[in-house]
Design an enzyme around this catalytic site. Structure first.
Site, mmCIF file in Angstrom:
data_model
loop_
_atom_site.group_PDB
_atom_site.id
_atom_site.type_symbol
_atom_site.label_atom_id
_atom_site.label_comp_id
_atom_site.label_asym_id
_atom_site.label_seq_id
_atom_site.Cartn_x
_atom_site.Cartn_y
_atom_site.Cartn_z
ATOM 1 N N GLU A 242 -4.328 8.490 3.044
ATOM 2 C CA GLU A 242 -3.773 8.253 1.708
ATOM 3 C C GLU A 242 -2.258 8.186 1.736
ATOM 4 O O GLU A 242 -1.653 7.466 0.958
ATOM 5 C CB GLU A 242 -4.214 9.361 0.740
ATOM 6 C CG GLU A 242 -5.691 9.360 0.421
ATOM 7 C CD GLU A 242 -6.132 8.192 -0.443
ATOM 8 O OE1 GLU A 242 -5.299 7.611 -1.165
ATOM 9 O OE2 GLU A 242 -7.336 7.855 -0.387
ATOM 10 N N CYS B 145 -0.716 1.458 -6.512
ATOM 11 C CA CYS B 145 -1.411 1.201 -5.247
ATOM 12 C C CYS B 145 -1.686 -0.301 -5.140
ATOM 13 O O CYS B 145 -1.459 -1.043 -6.105
ATOM 14 C CB CYS B 145 -2.703 2.018 -5.185
ATOM 15 S SG CYS B 145 -4.016 1.397 -6.254
#
Length: 148
Positions: free
Chosen positions: A15, A24
């Protein structure tokens, strides 16, 4: 089942950690180790200890959502770890990976489960579904962990 420290460390690495909110590749506002939700706002900044706390809360939430899906199914800890990691990244296994769910329930050692992990390597970028090299590596590592 309890998540291993090994998978928690792997998820944190996959992550990455950003202390300032960002979008993202799929365009979702995110902070820390992939934390999303209504508490993530444009420009928000958190501390490293808050990122760690959010991760601990989030990962436990995902573990608690995955565990009942496999009640009575003889999965081992590595399998549980990998399924939680996948869920942490894609969301509900029931909604996003129903074939994987069915296969694990039927036979947790079915080698075709690896293929089910590898089907989840795309993300939307600017509305277009694209194969993401980072997700290819992550899914291969999750599948290796599952069968390890």
């Amino acid at each position: 089942m309890e998540l291993s420290q090994k998978i928690k460390s792997k998820i944190k690495t996959w992550e990455g950690c950003r202390l300032k909110a960002y979008r993202c590749p799929a365009g979702v506002l995110t902070i820390g180790y992939g934390h999303t939700g209504p508490d993530v706002t444009e420009g928000k900044i958190i501390t490293q200890s808050e990122a760690d706390r959010l991760f601990d809360v989030d990962i436990q939430k995902f573990a608690k959502s995955v565990a009942p899906l496999f009640a009575g199914v003889p999965i081992n800890n590595n399998q549980f770890d990998a399924l939680v990691s996948l869920s942490y990244n894609i969301g509900s296994l029931k909604a996003k990976a129903p074939t994987l769910l069915r296969k694990v329930r039927a036979n947790p050692d079915d080698p075709s489960i690896r293929d089910e992990f590898m089907k989840r390597v795309n993300a939307r970028q600017n509305g277009v579904l694209k194969r993401m090299p980072g997700l290819v590596k992550r899914r291969a590592a999750e599948a290796d962990h599952y069968f390890g």
